[in-house]
Design an enzyme around this catalytic site. Structure first.
Site, PDB file in Angstrom:
ATOM      1  N   CYS A 157      10.767  -9.011  47.482  1.00  0.00           N
ATOM      2  CA  CYS A 157       9.851  -8.146  48.246  1.00  0.00           C
ATOM      3  C   CYS A 157       9.664  -8.615  49.686  1.00  0.00           C
ATOM      4  O   CYS A 157       8.943  -7.961  50.449  1.00  0.00           O
ATOM      5  CB  CYS A 157       8.479  -8.118  47.576  1.00  0.00           C
ATOM      6  SG  CYS A 157       8.462  -7.630  45.844  1.00  0.00           S
TER       7      CYS A 157
ATOM      8  N   HIS B 231       2.120  -6.563  45.558  1.00  0.00           N
ATOM      9  CA  HIS B 231       3.004  -5.589  44.913  1.00  0.00           C
ATOM     10  C   HIS B 231       2.771  -5.651  43.412  1.00  0.00           C
ATOM     11  O   HIS B 231       2.842  -6.725  42.815  1.00  0.00           O
ATOM     12  CB  HIS B 231       4.462  -5.911  45.220  1.00  0.00           C
ATOM     13  CG  HIS B 231       5.433  -5.061  44.458  1.00  0.00           C
ATOM     14  ND1 HIS B 231       5.286  -3.696  44.320  1.00  0.00           N
ATOM     15  CD2 HIS B 231       6.575  -5.381  43.775  1.00  0.00           C
ATOM     16  CE1 HIS B 231       6.283  -3.211  43.600  1.00  0.00           C
ATOM     17  NE2 HIS B 231       7.066  -4.216  43.250  1.00  0.00           N
TER      18      HIS B 231
ATOM     19  N   HIS C  41       3.349  -3.638  39.405  1.00  0.00           N
ATOM     20  CA  HIS C  41       4.072  -2.680  38.580  1.00  0.00           C
ATOM     21  C   HIS C  41       3.083  -1.969  37.660  1.00  0.00           C
ATOM     22  O   HIS C  41       3.361  -1.740  36.488  1.00  0.00           O
ATOM     23  CB  HIS C  41       5.150  -3.390  37.760  1.00  0.00           C
ATOM     24  CG  HIS C  41       6.319  -3.829  38.576  1.00  0.00           C
ATOM     25  ND1 HIS C  41       7.446  -4.399  38.021  1.00  0.00           N
ATOM     26  CD2 HIS C  41       6.559  -3.788  39.910  1.00  0.00           C
ATOM     27  CE1 HIS C  41       8.313  -4.694  38.967  1.00  0.00           C
ATOM     28  NE2 HIS C  41       7.788  -4.336  40.125  1.00  0.00           N
TER      29      HIS C  41
ATOM     30  N   GLU D  97     -16.144   7.729  43.953  1.00  0.00           N
ATOM     31  CA  GLU D  97     -16.900   6.610  44.517  1.00  0.00           C
ATOM     32  C   GLU D  97     -16.002   5.452  44.939  1.00  0.00           C
ATOM     33  O   GLU D  97     -16.242   4.806  45.975  1.00  0.00           O
ATOM     34  CB  GLU D  97     -17.939   6.123  43.500  1.00  0.00           C
ATOM     35  CG  GLU D  97     -18.832   5.002  43.991  1.00  0.00           C
ATOM     36  CD  GLU D  97     -19.793   5.434  45.109  1.00  0.00           C
ATOM     37  OE1 GLU D  97     -20.401   4.538  45.727  1.00  0.00           O
ATOM     38  OE2 GLU D  97     -19.940   6.646  45.348  1.00  0.00           O
TER      39      GLU D  97
ATOM     40  N   HIS E 245       8.143   2.952  39.743  1.00  0.00           N
ATOM     41  CA  HIS E 245       8.237   1.521  40.056  1.00  0.00           C
ATOM     42  C   HIS E 245       6.874   0.848  40.145  1.00  0.00           C
ATOM     43  O   HIS E 245       6.568  -0.051  39.373  1.00  0.00           O
ATOM     44  CB  HIS E 245       9.006   1.361  41.376  1.00  0.00           C
ATOM     45  CG  HIS E 245       9.259  -0.052  41.790  1.00  0.00           C
ATOM     46  ND1 HIS E 245      10.378  -0.438  42.486  1.00  0.00           N
ATOM     47  CD2 HIS E 245       8.539  -1.185  41.637  1.00  0.00           C
ATOM     48  CE1 HIS E 245      10.344  -1.732  42.727  1.00  0.00           C
ATOM     49  NE2 HIS E 245       9.220  -2.210  42.222  1.00  0.00           N
TER      50      HIS E 245
END
EC number: 4.2.1.109
Length: 244
Positions: A104, A122, A124, A148, A204
């Protein structure tokens, strides 16, 4: 490309008794995210930028078992902007055999350079994935209002917080076979949607950023809540935007 630091200097970058040190925080946060189901099966990750140093979890490892000595440290000022296949500059590379930097990395750099973020997460998350499957295939973004938890999300991920009546919009990009190949799609979506606090990747997961790790974590949690309730609303055929 490794730096000219001595072994002792490089190791000192990840050695600290301070629980707020990035090397310690990444380990703690990955354990928390594992319990939420966000980083299971070695997927997902987090990067924290502190000053001119970027701390990075390794790729393809059990995220709940990461230790500070497994953390990569990179200078924020790279010889060239990280992109798929490019060579990185490192201040510290873990000595444990088999560890490699997060796939990443160039996507985290999108958040650092395009939003001046201090952290990027990141996940999943199944809620994120399911949402991208329930929305129309032609949809290039997710919108929701009158919830909210929108109040915990910031404009562009780093600006002022949204209000209850505001409409949150998060772009959706298509997945690729290799993680790094999402870099350009993510950057293009960030340019097209400057107020978006995150990027959804169809089938993803999601990338979320913030000024600090606390803000990135808060927004990741608020967004995941909103993704989950949006899935339930779509299944119940309730509109996502408007006074429901």
């Amino acid at each position: 490309m490794a730096s000219g630091l001595t072994h002792e200097q490089a190791e000192a970058l990840v050695q600290s008794h301070d629980p707020e040190h990035p090397a310690n925080l990444i380990c703690d946060l990955c354990r928390d995210f594992y319990k939420l189901g966000w980083v299971t099966g070695t997927g997902g990750g987090i990067s924290i930028r502190k000053g001119e140093h970027v701390y990075l979890a390794p790729s393809g490892v059990q995220k709940e078992r990461i230790k500070p000595e497994h953390i990569f440290v990179l200078p924020f000022a790279q010889s060239s902007l990280p992109k798929p296949g490019s060579q990185r500059d490192f201040l510290r590379i873990p000595s444990k055999e088999g560890l490699k930097e997060s796939a990443c990395t160039p996507l985290f750099w999108n958040a650092f350079t395009m939003r001046n973020a201090g952290a990027c997460i990141h996940t999943h998350s199944q809620h994120a994935v399911m949402l991208t499957l329930l929305l129309p295939r032609e949809a290039d973004s997710f919108k929701i209002s009158h919830q909210e938890m929108i109040k915990g999300v910031r404009l562009g991920g780093v600006g002022k917080t949204l209000r209850f009546f505001d409409t949150l919009e998060v772009p959706i990009i298509e997945n690729t076979a290799d993680e790094e190949d999402l870099t350009e799609g993510m950057a293009a979506a960030m340019e097209k949607f400057p107020d978006a606090p995150a990027i959804l990747v169809r089938r993803h997961g999601v990338y979320v950023w913030g000024n600090t790790w606390e803000q990135a974590k808060t927004q990741a949690e608020c967004l995941d809540y909103l993704f989950e309730i949006a899935v339930k609303m779509l299944l119940a055929k309730l509109p996502l935007v408007g006074d429901n």
